[in-house]
Design a protein around this motif. Structure first.
Motif, PDB file in Angstrom:
ATOM      1  N   TYR A  75      61.182 117.105 -25.044  1.00  0.00           N
ATOM      2  CA  TYR A  75      61.181 116.179 -26.176  1.00  0.00           C
ATOM      3  C   TYR A  75      59.799 115.528 -26.296  1.00  0.00           C
ATOM      4  O   TYR A  75      58.798 116.225 -26.411  1.00  0.00           O
ATOM      5  N   GLY A  76      59.749 114.241 -26.278  1.00  0.00           N
ATOM      6  CA  GLY A  76      58.480 113.526 -26.335  1.00  0.00           C
ATOM      7  C   GLY A  76      58.464 112.473 -25.259  1.00  0.00           C
ATOM      8  O   GLY A  76      59.268 112.489 -24.328  1.00  0.00           O
ATOM      9  N   HIS A  77      57.545 111.528 -25.383  1.00  0.00           N
ATOM     10  CA  HIS A  77      57.452 110.493 -24.355  1.00  0.00           C
ATOM     11  C   HIS A  77      58.679 109.595 -24.373  1.00  0.00           C
ATOM     12  O   HIS A  77      59.315 109.362 -23.352  1.00  0.00           O
ATOM     13  N   ALA A  78      59.015 109.055 -25.548  1.00  0.00           N
ATOM     14  CA  ALA A  78      60.145 108.142 -25.660  1.00  0.00           C
ATOM     15  C   ALA A  78      60.507 107.994 -27.122  1.00  0.00           C
ATOM     16  O   ALA A  78      59.688 108.223 -28.011  1.00  0.00           O
ATOM     17  N   GLY A  79      61.758 107.601 -27.360  1.00  0.00           N
ATOM     18  CA  GLY A  79      62.206 107.260 -28.705  1.00  0.00           C
ATOM     19  C   GLY A  79      61.871 108.320 -29.728  1.00  0.00           C
ATOM     20  O   GLY A  79      62.195 109.493 -29.578  1.00  0.00           O
ATOM     21  N   ALA A  80      61.174 107.899 -30.767  1.00  0.00           N
ATOM     22  CA  ALA A  80      60.860 108.793 -31.883  1.00  0.00           C
ATOM     23  C   ALA A  80      59.539 109.524 -31.696  1.00  0.00           C
ATOM     24  O   ALA A  80      59.033 110.140 -32.639  1.00  0.00           O
ATOM     25  N   ASP A  81      58.972 109.469 -30.508  1.00  0.00           N
ATOM     26  CA  ASP A  81      57.709 110.158 -30.241  1.00  0.00           C
ATOM     27  C   ASP A  81      57.861 111.652 -30.524  1.00  0.00           C
ATOM     28  O   ASP A  81      58.775 112.302 -30.003  1.00  0.00           O
ATOM     29  N   VAL A  82      56.967 112.214 -31.326  1.00  0.00           N
ATOM     30  CA  VAL A  82      57.022 113.628 -31.701  1.00  0.00           C
ATOM     31  C   VAL A  82      55.891 114.358 -31.004  1.00  0.00           C
ATOM     32  O   VAL A  82      54.714 114.161 -31.344  1.00  0.00           O
TER      33      VAL A  82
END
Length: 729
Positions: A283-290
């Protein structure tokens, strides 16, 4: 679809197609049942990640930072004991889940989903944060730490050996425990991490027992900044005093084997080790990180192709432990089960009021064995010739020394630590003879690193000790202030009072040193401490009060588990005279060991009603000089000494100034951020007398004859008092 859904679909499709990433064959001591159990923990971690993202989108959950790609930590957990304290990286849900399987009676899915929902029923933080942690699992909660937990891990590891020599009443860890702390490859570059690793090696080469396992989860990137290839191994493999191990976190068999070997080394040799664990970040680093905004699609897909769950399914199949179709059923059943639990967890209550949120700022009190002080013969042996000197007035530095001696005689769990506190006896001699009296393992000469000094104290507090660390000068605290703000003060808050790290932090500080050191040795700002919720700040102004306040500070730490900062005015350490040379007006006799000044108890000196001078520290000394001159000029003043700067003793202050026609605040700290701001607000909102203040300038302190130019003085206090009282100057 977002990357989480892509990874989810890829897993389903590739397992159905028996399309697995290549890797080594399963080997090592991980039994079939343990391997399957490890896979279950990995799958639950992944399912919780997926659900937490869905909860956030639905407004049912908050702050998603996932563990996907780091599920190999489940194998590390199996290599350790559940009594081994673990300070976890925020991507270590799989570790916590695997550990929960080692402890009967756990409901880990329910507990973690309550945390995701920030429910007040969350057994870790009580709804204050989405944190990993559990009292039952010996995992103190961490928030999004960037290596700030490493120094206290060093301290906790040191405490295990210290407890064998001086067993604290409230010991937490067994004698054969080790401490594990995990962190990411990007965090390994932080000065806090480097300091802690250096401290561990520094201690190890001196044969100091330090059963500590560092685990670096290397996914090759920190948010968007890549870690240079081979950097962690190149920088860590040859550290003096620390044995290096390397494992593949995508391979549960290899990760378990190497982690068990590393843990056994640490446990038997009592030396630190560094486990370098290969991981990937999905995924990404966190939350909505793309991630595709800063990585190429090919790079993102390469990591996704190395999904550790796919590796685990292949390995379990090759080992004959679990066929892929059954592994797939474990995955789909777990995802469905987590969704069912989520539906209930999101209905549970939340914190509602400010009082609800703040209640865990103050740790719970604990039962302590009663003490009546040391036997007379022990005390006489410790003090020696100082016993005779107690009958005569002495300066502050000596009375603090005697108070510390009595306290250490009375409480064997008190440990002092700091640079130069032992053999040298402190920069100003305050801790002279203490190492001779109590030995180098109770008065510890540390290396020159304030973060490590405070980390040592915090970690020892985790294991039942009452640490008294020393920071040589107030300005040096700024190198390590986050150890107070981000670690010590937040622990009871984020653990709902289940974990504590009591201490009494001694700091030599404030101004008025004549011609020495400029602002590094004359720092007159306490602002960095004043806004840390939950801590106690004490500042004595004469030797007798310092001794009695120190006893209360230790009581607060020992019985109420508080973090106390004890600021000792350097300029008053040797002060003997008040009005004239050799008048001895500022020396005091040593108060009997049963006397103390309670938290919130202010000092009132004089009965004048024309003016109340509200002050503390050096301000009280200068105000006492001014008080005499004001009396000659017809202004009868009383001095109100705060003593306790936080929490501000508001009720006691208002009572102390009652009946006074005017209030003058004398604050030796800089006008911006000083105690005077809160005091002016207090008297404006709740007082009825005209109030003014005199403070230091918003300026650093100079070296040489101008040392006091920016600070309040006797003359400036007299001038301000006369002006406020309307008297002739």
């Amino acid at each position: 679809m977002d990357r989480a859904q892509i990874v989810h679909k890829n897993f389903l499709d590739r397992v159905n197609a028996a399309d697995f990433p290549a890797g080594a064959a399963p080997s090592g001591p991980l039994a079939a049942s343990e391997a399957v159990g490890t896979f279950h923990a990995q799958v639950l971690s992944r399912a919780l990640d997926l659900t937490s993202r869905a909860m956030q989108k639905a407004g049912e959950g908050f702050y998603t930072i996932g563990s996907s790609g780091h599920e190999g930590m489940a194998a590390v957990a199996r290599a350790l004991r559940p009594t081994d304290m673990a300070f976890l990286h925020y991507r270590d849900a799989a570790f916590q889940i695997a550990r929960a399987e080692q402890v009967p009676g756990q409901r880990i899915s329910w507990d973690m989903l309550l945390s995701f929902a920030c429910s007040s029923e969350d057994p870790t933080s009580g709804g204050r944060h989405k944190v990993l942690g559990s009292r039952a699992l010996m995992i103190p909660p961490q928030t999004s730490t960037i290596a700030s937990h490493l120094p206290k891990a060093v301290g906790a590891a040191y405490s295990i050996g210290a407890a064998k020599r001086h067993q604290p009443e409230h010991q937490v860890m067994p004698e054969d425990a080790i401490v594990m702390c995990s962190f990411g490859d990007a965090s390994a570059n932080h000065s806090t991490a480097q300091g802690a690793i250096n401290t561990a090696g520094w201690s190890s080469v001196q044969s100091t027992p330090l059963p500590l396992l560092f685990v670096c989860e290397d996914n090759g990137i920190g948010i968007s900044v890549k870690t240079p290839k081979g950097w962690i191994e190149a920088s860590m493999a040859q550290r003096p005093g620390i044995k290096y191990f390397k494992a593949d976190g995508l391979d549960i068999y290899n990760a378990f084997a190497v982690a068990r070997e590393a843990a056994e080394y640490v446990r038997t040799r009592k030396k630190p080790a560094f486990l370098h664990l290969r991981t990937v970040r999905l995924y990404g680093h966190a939350g909505a990180d793309v991630p595709t905004t800063y990585l190429s699609k090919a790079e993102v897909e390469a990591d996704e192709a190395n999904d550790p769950l796919l590796h685990s399914v292949r390995l379990l199949n090759e080992a004959g432990a679990l066929p892929p179709r059954e592994a797939l059923k474990v995955y789909t059943d777990t995802c469905a089960r987590v969704e069912r639990i989520r539906a209930e967890a999101v209905t549970r209550p939340h914190l509602k009021t400010a009082e609800d949120v703040a209640v865990s700022l103050i740790p719970p009190k604990r039962d302590c064995s009663p003490t009546n002080g040391p036997r007379l013969e022990e005390r006489a042996a410790a003090f020696g010739s100082d016993m005779r000197a107690m009958e005569e007035p002495q300066p502050m530095s000596r009375l603090i020394n005697w108070a510390l001696t009595d306290l250490m005689l009375e409480h064997g769990e008190i440990i002092m630590m700091g640079e130069d506190v032992g053999r040298k006896g402190g920069v100003y001699g305050v801790s002279q003879k203490l190492q001779q009296r109590f030995g180098p393992d109770r008065v510890i000469d540390t290396l020159l690193d304030e973060q490590s000094i405070l980390g040592l104290a915090i970690g020892m507090g985790h294991n039942g000790f009452v640490p008294i660390p020393e920071i040589q000068f107030l300005a040096y605290l700024h190198n390590a202030e986050d150890q107070l703000r981000g670690e010590a003060a937040t622990l009871p808050f984020f653990s709902n009072g289940q974990f504590t790290n009591p201490m009494v932090l001694r700091i030599a500080g404030l101004g008025y040193q004549k011609g020495f050191g400029g602002h590094f040795h004359n720092d007159n700002s306490l602002a960095v401490l004043r806004d840390i919720p939950g801590i106690v700040i004490a500042c004595p102004s004469d030797g007798a009060e310092a001794a009695m306040m120190m006893r209360e500070a230790v009581r607060l730490a020992r019985e109420e588990q508080r973090v106390v900062v004890f600021v000792e005015p350097i300029a008053l350490y040797p002060m003997r005279d008040l009005h004239a040379e050799k008048d001895g007006g500022w020396m005091r006799t040593y108060p009997s060991p049963d006397r103390r000044i309670a938290l919130g108890e202010t000092g009132v000196h004089g009965e004048g009603t024309d003016l109340a001078i509200v002050t503390y520290g050096n301000g009280r000394y200068l105000s006492a000089q001014a008080q005499a001159e004001l009396a000659v000029r017809g202004v009868n003043a009383r001095i109100v000494d705060l003593r306790w700067l936080a929490p501000l003793p508001e009720a006691a202050l208002l009572e102390a100034v009652k009946g006074c026609k005017h209030v003058l605040i004398v604050d030796e700290c800089r006008i911006t951020g000083s105690q005077s701001e809160a005091l002016m607000a207090l008297f404006a909102e709740q007082g009825d007398a005209p109030t003014a203040r005199i403070t230091a300038s918003d300026c650093f302190i100079a070296t040489g004859p101008a040392y006091g130019a920016t600070l309040p003085s006797k003359d400036s206090i007299v001038e301000a008092a006369l002006k406020l009282a309307g008297a002739k100057s």
